[in-house]
Design an enzyme around this catalytic site. Structure first.
Site, PDB file in Angstrom:
ATOM      1  N   GLU A  94       0.817  -1.216   0.000  1.00 56.22           N
ATOM      2  CA  GLU A  94       0.000   0.000   0.000  1.00 56.22           C
ATOM      3  C   GLU A  94       0.847   1.261   0.000  1.00 56.22           C
ATOM      4  O   GLU A  94       1.992   1.264   0.447  1.00 56.22           O
ATOM      5  CB  GLU A  94      -0.962  -0.019   1.187  1.00 56.22           C
ATOM      6  CG  GLU A  94      -0.305  -0.232   2.514  1.00 56.22           C
ATOM      7  CD  GLU A  94      -1.344  -0.449   3.619  1.00 56.22           C
ATOM      8  OE1 GLU A  94      -1.773  -1.601   3.787  1.00 56.22           O
ATOM      9  OE2 GLU A  94      -1.699   0.516   4.298  1.00 56.22           O
ATOM     10  N   CYS A 121       2.169  -1.081  15.232  1.00 58.42           N
ATOM     11  CA  CYS A 121       2.142  -1.033  13.769  1.00 58.42           C
ATOM     12  C   CYS A 121       1.431  -2.250  13.177  1.00 58.42           C
ATOM     13  O   CYS A 121       1.718  -3.391  13.553  1.00 58.42           O
ATOM     14  CB  CYS A 121       3.573  -0.971  13.257  1.00 58.42           C
ATOM     15  SG  CYS A 121       3.685  -1.045  11.470  1.00 58.42           S
ATOM     16  N   SER A 216      12.276   6.840  13.951  1.00 60.64           N
ATOM     17  CA  SER A 216      11.089   6.499  14.750  1.00 60.64           C
ATOM     18  C   SER A 216      11.556   6.235  16.165  1.00 60.64           C
ATOM     19  O   SER A 216      12.028   5.144  16.471  1.00 60.64           O
ATOM     20  CB  SER A 216      10.431   5.221  14.202  1.00 60.64           C
ATOM     21  OG  SER A 216       9.991   5.438  12.903  1.00 60.64           O
ATOM     22  N   HIS A 218       9.878   7.187  19.474  1.00 61.54           N
ATOM     23  CA  HIS A 218       8.701   6.681  20.191  1.00 61.54           C
ATOM     24  C   HIS A 218       8.894   6.376  21.677  1.00 61.54           C
ATOM     25  O   HIS A 218       7.973   5.900  22.338  1.00 61.54           O
ATOM     26  CB  HIS A 218       8.110   5.438  19.505  1.00 61.54           C
ATOM     27  CG  HIS A 218       7.841   5.649  18.050  1.00 61.54           C
ATOM     28  ND1 HIS A 218       7.205   6.763  17.561  1.00 61.54           N
ATOM     29  CD2 HIS A 218       8.139   4.893  16.964  1.00 61.54           C
ATOM     30  CE1 HIS A 218       7.129   6.681  16.250  1.00 61.54           C
ATOM     31  NE2 HIS A 218       7.686   5.568  15.845  1.00 61.54           N
ATOM     32  N   CYS A 335      -0.423   2.767   8.417  1.00 57.52           N
ATOM     33  CA  CYS A 335       0.434   1.822   7.723  1.00 57.52           C
ATOM     34  C   CYS A 335       0.021   0.355   7.951  1.00 57.52           C
ATOM     35  O   CYS A 335      -0.058  -0.105   9.072  1.00 57.52           O
ATOM     36  CB  CYS A 335       1.834   2.105   8.245  1.00 57.52           C
ATOM     37  SG  CYS A 335       3.066   0.896   8.067  1.00 57.52           S
TER      38      CYS A 335
HETATM   39  S1  SF4 Z   1       6.824  -0.832   9.194  1.00 57.97           S
HETATM   40 FE1  SF4 Z   1       7.993   0.623  10.457  1.00 57.97          FE
HETATM   41  S2  SF4 Z   1       6.732   0.923  12.286  1.00 57.97           S
HETATM   42 FE2  SF4 Z   1       5.955  -0.913  11.247  1.00 57.97          FE
HETATM   43  S3  SF4 Z   1       7.033  -2.639  12.262  1.00 57.97           S
HETATM   44 FE3  SF4 Z   1       8.225  -2.036  10.459  1.00 57.97          FE
HETATM   45  S4  SF4 Z   1       9.755  -0.586  11.235  1.00 57.97           S
HETATM   46 FE4  SF4 Z   1       8.148  -0.738  12.805  1.00 57.97          FE
END
Ligand code: SF4
Length: 348
Positions: A94, A121, A216, A218, A335
């Site tokens: 996507e 995620c 990222s 967090h 996502c």
């Molecule tokens: S796509 Fe990005 S946020 Fe999702 S698990 Fe993978 S590294 Fe982590």
């Protein structure tokens, strides 16, 4: 594709070399590259500047990647468009197009699934299925541009997948979109987001491509980070910050720290102050992301008081901070969510 190689996945330098090795004049590589990446051609036969004989020679060994739009969801709230693409092997990925005042931003995927296991995620639920080729990464941009009849002005590698876990293909992708015979996008208009693969941050810095690196983060302590991001068991926050400083020195680019605010987990004033002590003095920006409430994960979005309090604390300390506007909340734009939904609805 019967062992044929994808022409869309080669940088111009690679294509010139390959053509030369096959006794084809390098200027032909420039033409082929331009027709694929600028004129958006997906069939070798359609490259009309080449002779019939040359087309058939190339066609014997190569093909041009051509992903297909499976579905598109349009947000009625803010113009965000979410795409589901079907790859040649049936896998689904996507991408998102977000129309901002400063241009069209495409958020694209670099892997099918992801093995990083971040707890908030939806992309990682089934683990990593496979890496995307450079051609599959770049084709998301071309398909969005052709579908909307627009030019994409900014690219963020923040869709499904950890870009630095697919390092070689992502570097090729960066070189392809930057090439002036292609869509000629400035490196400064590209943002790569990573959960913090420290050795690869050093490698990326040494490439000296002035893209924006986004981390990222967090969490503000290793213990807190380990609870939500398994990668924290491998690399500490100190190691990440050290690698970021190296990146800034090498590229002179400002780093963005992404920080998802999760209710009761990492969103109080103490967390904001810890964040400040981690990043103070760095050329950086903080992007606070109120978590999308999504069914795949157990966490909830912070309340508005905590979001504002966190942002104010950082701003008062002189840290450039923004709160990301929620985009496409009516179309499951977080996502990995749409792909999961599509697959579960179409299973069996
Ligand atoms: S796509 Fe990005 S946020 Fe999702 S698990 Fe993978 S590294 Fe982590």
């Amino acid at each position: 594709m019967n062992n044929k190689q994808d022409l869309k996945s080669y940088t111009l330098t690679e294509l010139r070399k390959i053509f030369e090795e096959n006794g084809i004049k390098p200027f032909r590589a420039n033409q082929v590259f331009e027709w694929i990446h600028n004129k958006n051609i997906n069939i070798i036969e359609d490259i009309s500047v080449l002779s019939k004989k040359l087309k058939s020679r190339i066609d014997n060994k190569y093909y041009i990647e051509n992903i297909k739009i499976l579905e598109r969801y349009d947000s009625k709230l803010d113009g965000t468009k979410k795409y589901l693409f079907c790859l040649n092997d049936g896998n689904i990925i996507e991408s998102v197009l977000m129309p901002y005042r400063h241009g069209n931003t495409a958020c694209i995927s670099t892997q099918v699934g992801c093995k990083m296991g971040c707890k908030f995620c939806a992309s990682t639920k089934e683990g990593l299925i496979r890496n995307l080729s450079a051609g599959e990464i770049v084709d998301q941009i071309y398909k969005i541009q052709a579908d909307q009849k627009i030019k994409v002005n900014n690219i963020v590698l923040m869709g499904s997948g950890e870009p630095l876990d697919n390092y070689d293909n992502v570097i090729k992708f960066l070189k392809i979109v930057h090439d002036e015979l292609g869509i000629n996008l400035g490196y400064r208009h590209i943002t790569l987001s990573t959960c913090g693969l420290v050795p690869k941050i050093y490698d990326l810095a040494n490439e000296e491509l002035p893209i924006t690196l986004s981390i990222s983060l967090h969490a503000t302590t290793d213990i807190q980070r380990k609870n939500i991001m398994p990668i924290a068991n491998k690399y500490s926050l100190d190691e990440i910050i050290k690698a970021c400083k190296y990146y800034i020195n090498k590229t002179n680019r400002r780093i963005t720290f992404e920080y998802t605010l999760i209710n009761g987990v990492n969103d109080n004033k103490k967390d904001a102050l810890k964040m400040y002590s981690l990043i103070k003095g760095m050329l950086c920006h903080v992007n606070l992301i109120p978590l999308n409430n999504i069914k795949e994960v157990e966490y909830k979005k912070s309340n508005n008081i905590n979001i504002k309090g966190f942002a104010d604390t950082l701003c008062q300390k002189g840290i450039s901070t923004t709160v990301r506007r929620e985009m496409g909340s009516d179309i499951n734009a977080a996502c990995g969510q749409l792909r999961n939904k599509y697959i579960s609805q179409n299973q069996g």
